[in-house]
Structures are given as C-alpha cells and as structure tokens.
Design a protein around this motif. Structure first.
Motif, PDB file in Angstrom:
ATOM      1  N   HIS A  26      18.336  62.409  41.109  1.00  0.00           N
ATOM      2  CA  HIS A  26      18.474  61.717  42.392  1.00  0.00           C
ATOM      3  C   HIS A  26      18.527  62.741  43.513  1.00  0.00           C
ATOM      4  O   HIS A  26      18.826  63.922  43.291  1.00  0.00           O
ATOM      5  CB  HIS A  26      19.748  60.861  42.386  1.00  0.00           C
ATOM      6  CG  HIS A  26      19.843  59.919  43.546  1.00  0.00           C
ATOM      7  ND1 HIS A  26      19.064  58.791  43.657  1.00  0.00           N
ATOM      8  CD2 HIS A  26      20.626  59.940  44.662  1.00  0.00           C
ATOM      9  CE1 HIS A  26      19.360  58.155  44.776  1.00  0.00           C
ATOM     10  NE2 HIS A  26      20.306  58.842  45.404  1.00  0.00           N
ATOM     11  N   SER A  27      18.226  62.289  44.718  1.00  0.00           N
ATOM     12  CA  SER A  27      18.329  63.155  45.890  1.00  0.00           C
ATOM     13  C   SER A  27      19.789  63.218  46.330  1.00  0.00           C
ATOM     14  O   SER A  27      20.693  62.806  45.605  1.00  0.00           O
ATOM     15  CB  SER A  27      17.459  62.594  47.015  1.00  0.00           C
ATOM     16  OG  SER A  27      18.045  61.406  47.531  1.00  0.00           O
ATOM     17  N   SER A  28      20.024  63.689  47.539  1.00  0.00           N
ATOM     18  CA  SER A  28      21.397  63.736  48.062  1.00  0.00           C
ATOM     19  C   SER A  28      21.637  62.652  49.098  1.00  0.00           C
ATOM     20  O   SER A  28      22.547  62.749  49.919  1.00  0.00           O
ATOM     21  CB  SER A  28      21.691  65.112  48.657  1.00  0.00           C
ATOM     22  OG  SER A  28      20.836  65.378  49.754  1.00  0.00           O
ATOM     23  N   ILE A  29      20.808  61.608  49.063  1.00  0.00           N
ATOM     24  CA  ILE A  29      20.968  60.446  49.940  1.00  0.00           C
ATOM     25  C   ILE A  29      21.497  59.285  49.112  1.00  0.00           C
ATOM     26  O   ILE A  29      20.946  58.976  48.047  1.00  0.00           O
ATOM     27  CB  ILE A  29      19.629  60.049  50.586  1.00  0.00           C
ATOM     28  CG1 ILE A  29      19.064  61.203  51.422  1.00  0.00           C
ATOM     29  CG2 ILE A  29      19.790  58.801  51.452  1.00  0.00           C
ATOM     30  CD1 ILE A  29      17.661  60.942  51.937  1.00  0.00           C
ATOM     31  N   PHE A  30      22.554  58.635  49.589  1.00  0.00           N
ATOM     32  CA  PHE A  30      23.151  57.510  48.872  1.00  0.00           C
ATOM     33  C   PHE A  30      23.419  56.366  49.851  1.00  0.00           C
ATOM     34  O   PHE A  30      23.845  56.595  50.986  1.00  0.00           O
ATOM     35  CB  PHE A  30      24.473  57.911  48.224  1.00  0.00           C
ATOM     36  CG  PHE A  30      24.353  59.020  47.213  1.00  0.00           C
ATOM     37  CD1 PHE A  30      24.102  58.740  45.883  1.00  0.00           C
ATOM     38  CD2 PHE A  30      24.490  60.337  47.609  1.00  0.00           C
ATOM     39  CE1 PHE A  30      23.989  59.763  44.949  1.00  0.00           C
ATOM     40  CE2 PHE A  30      24.384  61.370  46.697  1.00  0.00           C
ATOM     41  CZ  PHE A  30      24.132  61.087  45.352  1.00  0.00           C
ATOM     42  N   ASN A  31      23.178  55.148  49.381  1.00  0.00           N
ATOM     43  CA  ASN A  31      23.518  53.970  50.168  1.00  0.00           C
ATOM     44  C   ASN A  31      24.721  53.305  49.505  1.00  0.00           C
ATOM     45  O   ASN A  31      24.622  52.789  48.389  1.00  0.00           O
ATOM     46  CB  ASN A  31      22.330  53.001  50.241  1.00  0.00           C
ATOM     47  CG  ASN A  31      22.477  52.023  51.399  1.00  0.00           C
ATOM     48  OD1 ASN A  31      23.508  51.397  51.572  1.00  0.00           O
ATOM     49  ND2 ASN A  31      21.421  51.903  52.199  1.00  0.00           N
TER      50      ASN A  31
END
Length: 361
Positions: free
Chosen positions: A306-311
């Motif tokens: 996963h990237s380092s962006i989270f919702n």
C-alpha cells in the motif's frame, strides 16, 4: 530525521499529514524563487536570456531522476493540460479502459471525448480486475492513476510490466501525481508509454509545474494538434523533431520549472531510496494501527502493498476535531484522508492515534 524537517517551517506549527492534497514548499525552493524574481526585477530580458539553460536543466534532472532520456521529457503546467493535449492527438474512435472512481481530472478528460470506455473496479483485486477487462475487450489505451487519491491503493508495477509484454499495442498512460517522489521509478523499464505528473504534491515543487515522460515509439502513434513558437525553441526540441514541442507551445515559466529543478535536487540530495524507506516504514506502522481501530475499508486491508495515503472512517465532527488539534488532513469521499511523507515521524503518527482514540473512534 530532524535534519530532514528543518527545511519545512510549517512543520513547527502543524502535524501536517496532508501531502496528498498539497506538498510543502521547501526553503531551498523558496530561496530559488526569491532570487529568480529579484534577478528578473533587476535584469529583465538580460535575465530571461538564461531561460533555455533553466528549462534544459529541469528537463535533464527530470529524466535523470525518473529514468527517461531528456529528449522524451516535456514540461507542462499541470497534469490536466498535458493529458488533454495528449488525448487530442489520438485518432478517434478509440477503445479506452479506465478505473471506476479514479481521479476526476483523468476520467472526466477521457469521458468528455468520443471514446468507447470500459471500467475496471478499484478494490483488493485491482490487478485481476484490469486483467479481466483486457481479456474481455483489449483497449487501445489504458489510463490510470498509479496511486489512488481517495484511499491510497497502489497498482503493482510488476503487473504493469507484465501487462505491457502481453499487450504491446495497448498504450499504458499513468498519472504519477500521487506516486512520483515516493519511491524509485525507471520509466524506460516500467512498461508505461506515458507518465504525467503534477509536482506540487510529493515532489514539493510548488504549483504550476508538471512533466510528461514518453516512450520514443509514441511519436509515431499520437499527433498532438498544439503548436506555437515555443514548440521549436530550446535544446531537445528542434534537434529531436517536434514531438515534445507540441506539448510546450508558448513561453515556459522559468520560475515554476526552475522550482521543479530545485525540488529534484533536494530529492537527489536526500536519496529516493532513503525517502522510500522512511515512507514505507511509517506506512506499514500506520496501516497496522488503523486496522486495529477498524478505520480502513476492506479493500485496503486486504492489499499486501500500500502507499502512505489512507482514508479513515470518520465524519465532519472528527475532521473538525483533528483540525482543532492542529492536525492537517483532508475530507475526501466518505472519510478523512491522511498521508505521510518522509518528513513525517512516528511521533506524529502516535499523536494522531492518541487524538483519534480520545475522540472515541
């Protein structure tokens, strides 16, 4: 780590977890911009005679950092301008594959033209969904974001390389705006035909600058209609034909593209592998802790990488609460988006987790 934070004064005021919305302006870039306009103020056209040098340096640095010959690098003001110019160069009709609910500037641009469009779902099985869509109806081009702006799902680049080997005639066009500046990319070896990136996010280059990377063979497949005096001016344009010049028809802004060059120098100084290592370490810990709090959607939980962006699951009240604690995040979709760059720390993540628990998530 503290040395990497010193060039970003805003970090002294806020817990800034919002690079996915807007990157920070490094002091090194700010200093360049100050000196640039002072030189312009004092020198006018004498200073502007240096324009070609600034643009060539930016083009060459971009090619060096992202593994692309500078003669195949175009400098554009933003992703949308570059992508729309590219689409106008297609002969129509064309079959297109997009990702459902991908970045609006990408999907809207394709949808506003006379293309036959199919969609693949963005979920835990993203790559399988894309592969099945190709089997069902091989598209003429597949346009997609490398990292999804809503929830941070990142496409597998090994899958992209394999897809290109299997379908060499399909053009693969990527939006790298939420990706470039977070990990190593060698464009020539990537399987991509085109990469377009606005650089105000993870590259911290400020607004008004972006770049496009092309594979050489694309010149025989796409014929952009845009043309101007600037299309033939400068190194790598008249010398290499006119393809990249068709994306640069007018005067180029040396302030903005020079800012990109300064940001790339900073990336090189720190080292993209060091940047990637710091981001990945923080991302893994964040994902583990967010899962414990049941804050992530199932499709993100099930992804291996996963990237380092989270919702995060949360409403307006939580958003306002975090803002009151000087934690800078964004409302996106049905939740609250947080994002971590190399200048963020585990201490900041721990502070976010502490405030989330105090709020009662």
């Amino acid at each position: 780590m503290e040395n990497l934070r010193k060039g970003f004064p805003v970090l002294e005021q806020f817990t800034y977890l919002n690079t996915a919305a807007s990157g920070l302006l490094p002091e090194a870039v700010w200093e360049f911009r100050q000196n640039h306009d002072l030189d312009f103020l004092l020198g006018a056209s004498v200073f502007k005679d240096k324009q070609a040098k600034i643009l060539s340096e930016t083009r060459e640095l971009t090619g060096e950092v992202f593994g692309c010959p500078p003669s195949q690098v175009a400098l554009v003001p933003n992703f949308s301008y570059g992508f729309n110019t590219l689409l106008e160069g297609f002969e129509k009709p064309h079959k297109a594959l997009l990702l459902k609910n991908d970045y609006p500037s990408l999907n809207w641009s394709v949808g506003s033209r006379d293309f036959e469009i199919n969609y693949a779902e963005i979920n835990a099985n993203l790559e399988r969904n894309i592969a099945e869509a190709f089997v069902k109806q091989q598209p003429d081009f597949f346009a997609f974001s490398m990292v999804q702006y809503l929830n941070g799902i990142k496409i597998d680049l090994d899958f992209i390389r394999d897809l290109k080997e299997k379908y060499p005639e399909t053009l693969l066009i990527a939006d790298g705006t939420q990706f470039c500046g977070t990990e190593q990319l060698n464009f020539e070896q990537s399987g991509l035909d085109v990469l377009i990136c606005s650089t105000y996010k993870w590259l911290n280059a400020g607004y008004g600058n972006a770049f496009m990377l092309f594979k050489k063979k694309l010149e025989n497949k796409i014929s952009p209609k845009t043309l101007g005096f600037g299309s033939f001016q400068g190194k790598y344009k008249a010398h290499e034909g006119n393809f990249i010049g068709k994306f640069e028809p007018g005067h180029q802004d040396t302030l903005n593209y020079g800012s990109l060059a300064e940001a790339l120098k900073l990336t090189k100084k720190i080292g993209i592998n060091e940047i990637s290592s710091r981001i990945n370490s923080l991302s893994k810990k964040a994902k583990t802790e967010f899962i414990k709090l049941n804050l992530l959607e199932e499709s993100v939980v099930k992804r291996k990488a996963h990237s380092s962006i989270f919702n995060l699951k949360g409403d307006d009240k939580l958003f306002e609460y975090l803002k009151s604690k000087q934690i800078i995040v964004s409302k996106r979709g049905d939740g609250i988006r947080v994002s971590f760059h190399y200048f963020n720390t585990e201490k900041e993540l721990d502070f976010l987790l502490k405030e989330l628990k105090k709020f009662g998530v």
